[in-house]
Design an enzyme around this catalytic site. Sequence first.
Site, PDB file in Angstrom:
ATOM      1  N   ASP A  94      19.926  16.843  -3.588  1.00 21.83           N
ATOM      2  CA  ASP A  94      20.387  17.269  -4.923  1.00 21.83           C
ATOM      3  C   ASP A  94      19.642  18.539  -5.322  1.00 21.83           C
ATOM      4  O   ASP A  94      18.416  18.624  -5.201  1.00 21.83           O
ATOM      5  CB  ASP A  94      20.114  16.159  -5.948  1.00 21.83           C
ATOM      6  CG  ASP A  94      20.747  16.464  -7.288  1.00 21.83           C
ATOM      7  OD1 ASP A  94      21.785  15.853  -7.618  1.00 21.83           O
ATOM      8  OD2 ASP A  94      20.204  17.355  -8.005  1.00 21.83           O
ATOM      9  N   GLU A 132      26.377  19.242  -7.479  1.00 25.48           N
ATOM     10  CA  GLU A 132      25.362  19.889  -6.642  1.00 25.48           C
ATOM     11  C   GLU A 132      24.654  18.843  -5.790  1.00 25.48           C
ATOM     12  O   GLU A 132      23.490  18.989  -5.471  1.00 25.48           O
ATOM     13  CB  GLU A 132      24.354  20.697  -7.488  1.00 25.48           C
ATOM     14  CG  GLU A 132      24.245  20.251  -8.922  1.00 25.48           C
ATOM     15  CD  GLU A 132      23.481  18.935  -9.076  1.00 25.48           C
ATOM     16  OE1 GLU A 132      24.172  17.894  -9.068  1.00 25.48           O
ATOM     17  OE2 GLU A 132      22.238  18.949  -9.182  1.00 25.48           O
TER      18      GLU A 132
HETATM   19  P1  GH3 Z   1      18.260  17.886 -11.719  1.00 27.88           P
HETATM   20  O1  GH3 Z   1      17.140  18.690 -11.128  1.00 27.88           O
HETATM   21  O2  GH3 Z   1      17.763  16.713 -12.489  1.00 27.88           O
HETATM   22  O3  GH3 Z   1      19.229  17.501 -10.663  1.00 27.88           O
HETATM   23  O4  GH3 Z   1      18.933  18.818 -12.791  1.00 27.88           O
HETATM   24  P2  GH3 Z   1      20.376  19.460 -12.637  1.00 27.88           P
HETATM   25  O5  GH3 Z   1      20.523  20.465 -13.700  1.00 27.88           O
HETATM   26  O6  GH3 Z   1      20.599  19.941 -11.262  1.00 27.88           O
HETATM   27  O7  GH3 Z   1      21.303  18.208 -12.870  1.00 27.88           O
HETATM   28  P3  GH3 Z   1      22.516  17.948 -13.799  1.00 27.88           P
HETATM   29  O8  GH3 Z   1      23.212  16.763 -13.224  1.00 27.88           O
HETATM   30  O9  GH3 Z   1      22.055  17.893 -15.210  1.00 27.88           O
HETATM   31  O10 GH3 Z   1      23.422  19.213 -13.699  1.00 27.88           O
HETATM   32  C1  GH3 Z   1      24.272  19.460 -12.631  1.00 27.88           C
HETATM   33  C2  GH3 Z   1      25.088  20.637 -12.957  1.00 27.88           C
HETATM   34  O11 GH3 Z   1      25.864  21.079 -11.864  1.00 27.88           O
HETATM   35  C3  GH3 Z   1      26.031  20.373 -14.070  1.00 27.88           C
HETATM   36  C4  GH3 Z   1      27.329  21.079 -13.669  1.00 27.88           C
HETATM   37  O12 GH3 Z   1      27.708  22.077 -14.624  1.00 27.88           O
HETATM   38  C5  GH3 Z   1      26.971  21.762 -12.401  1.00 27.88           C
HETATM   39  N1  GH3 Z   1      28.054  21.744 -11.496  1.00 27.88           N
HETATM   40  C6  GH3 Z   1      28.733  20.641 -10.987  1.00 27.88           C
HETATM   41  N2  GH3 Z   1      29.681  21.038 -10.126  1.00 27.88           N
HETATM   42  C7  GH3 Z   1      29.620  22.424 -10.090  1.00 27.88           C
HETATM   43  C8  GH3 Z   1      30.361  23.398  -9.365  1.00 27.88           C
HETATM   44  O13 GH3 Z   1      31.271  23.104  -8.583  1.00 27.88           O
HETATM   45  N3  GH3 Z   1      30.048  24.712  -9.529  1.00 27.88           N
HETATM   46  C9  GH3 Z   1      29.024  25.083 -10.409  1.00 27.88           C
HETATM   47  N4  GH3 Z   1      28.774  26.384 -10.513  1.00 27.88           N
HETATM   48  N5  GH3 Z   1      28.360  24.171 -11.088  1.00 27.88           N
HETATM   49  C10 GH3 Z   1      28.608  22.852 -10.943  1.00 27.88           C
HETATM   50 MG    MG Z   2      20.528  18.586  -9.757  1.00 26.28          MG
HETATM   51 MG    MG Z   3      22.915  15.927  -9.773  1.00 29.81          MG
END
Ligand code: GH3
Ligand code: MG
Ligand code: MG
Length: 586
Positions: free
Chosen positions: A451, A494
Amino acid sequence: MGIGGKLQDKPVIRRFAAATFLVLFLAFAFASTFHSSKTAGRSDAALLPCIAPQRAGDSPAALFADRSRFDCQRPAHEWRSGNFWVLYDLPPGNAHDGPRELQFVPQWQRSLTFFVLGADGIVSARRFADEDMGAAMGIGPVAAVALETEQSRARALIVRVDGALNSGGLLGDAGIFTHETRDQRELLATAVYAAFAGLGLGLLCFNIVLWLTIRERFQFTYCLSLVAMLAYTWANCGAMGLQFPLIPDSIRQGTCYVMLAFVGALALQFCTDFIERDKLPARLRIFARNVGAGCILAALAVVLAPEDWRWLADRAYVASFVPLPPTVVAIIAVALRRGSISARYLAAAWLAPIAVAILRIAHAFHIIDYGLVVQYAMVGAMSLEALLSSLAMSYRIKRITDERDRALADEQAARYLANIDSLTGLLNRRALLEQVVLWESPEPLRLLLVDVDRFKLVNDTYGHLVGDEVLRGVADVLARRADLRASVARLGGEEFALIGTESELTPGIALGILADLRARPVAQGVQVSVSIGMAEGLVRSEAEWRQLYHHADAALYRAKEEGRNRAVAHGRPLDPLEPVPATMVA
Ligand code: GH3
Ligand code: MG
Ligand code: MG
């Protein structure tokens, strides 16, 4: 586009119509010239029948003496069915030619009795019942009856025909020949029919095998129609009579009727099966099937009818064939108008058979005379139809296999797309699960959940597009490290997963991933770190997979808790991997 299509179709139909007329014209021209040359060339051998209906008290000797009752003008078929006397005056012939015999194409009757008037005035008799005809039968079909000996020449012949159907004459194509002439005629007939049998059997074997592999309905219809053609020819050419001399000739005649009806019906059925489904109206299909069924019913009526009704049944049978050629032409024309490609092949293949069918029907209606052309035209047309249909089928089969190949490629592409994550090109969650369950690995598997740390911040700082680039960069690092030894997937957002056996997916790979990401930015100068949760376990069912996933997720949670940018193995009190100080997003 519709108008363009119609305009394009018209020349095709016109060309088709022109070619049909040309072939018909040539066929009739050929038939008439051949027929006149044949009768001219054989005037010494061909015999003119003089016919008289039988009356009670008739005796051959009296009929030889008084010929006033015989009609030599009226064609035989105009007498319809019944019991007749047929008188032939025999030409004197050359004495050194040797004994002569009467040769004729057997027709449907109950019995034939031959009364030969010798030069010495003595009348000798020989009778052939329906079941004796086999003894006189040769290939052609031609039956031969000896008329004279070296010592006694024959002057005249009277044949008593009992229970004649008389649909095509009383004794077909009768002539007087020497034994050698019969050998020549039989040799020609044997060559023609054996060639057809060889061709038909070869095509049949080949197409049965082809049908077993491709399973298109028109192939099966084609094979059936070959069987019907072979059976018809076998009975019609006299081979059946030669092989089974004890079978009554009327059974051979009946076989010809029924098999020819099947040839016609199956030809129509093949026509409709061969043309693409959407290119032919259902009504035309049903009509064609009914026309074919009509032929078969009429044939059965001829076979089963009581003697008095057989003549009418025979006329109905001939009439039942009349709609065949126009129906084939209509089917092809309609399909051509609808843009059918198959119909073009069919049109090219079936021109000659259609022409011959018309020729044959014209003969059955006594519009043209019996002759070698009519006799061999049928077997020639069947050969052409069988051969050219087979060629047309190979085109059609090529198109079908092309279509199937394309569909298969499309399906593979669709399946690929359904299994692949479009952003990174890695497997998606569904495909990974499918793969793991299908795998049924006997040894424990290792799962790495990866992650990206604080990824939300990347999005917030640089925007979503850069965020996507970063995800692709991380995916590249994972794929390169896993190096085909393990499956790599993007589970969503992610979060990524790597799975493989313990030997394939060593803790070293996890450390390598961490090291790569620490060493340089993955995209657009953005550097990120990841947290990795690791677990091992047997995966033989979906429940075991969930268990493994749960353990890896717990380890990942611990990695996040302990400060991110590290790998944690599940179920071990101490992290076997060296903890690394957290670095912030660049
Ligand atoms: P942590 O270290 O705890 O994992 O913090 P984090 O910010 O990585 O975790 P969180 O789950 O809060 O955020 C994940 C983010 O990933 C939220 C979402 O906007 C972003 N995201 C999800 N799918 C995609 C994608 O396909 N493209 C982009 N650019 N962002 C994405
Ligand atoms: Mg994350
Ligand atoms: Mg995550």
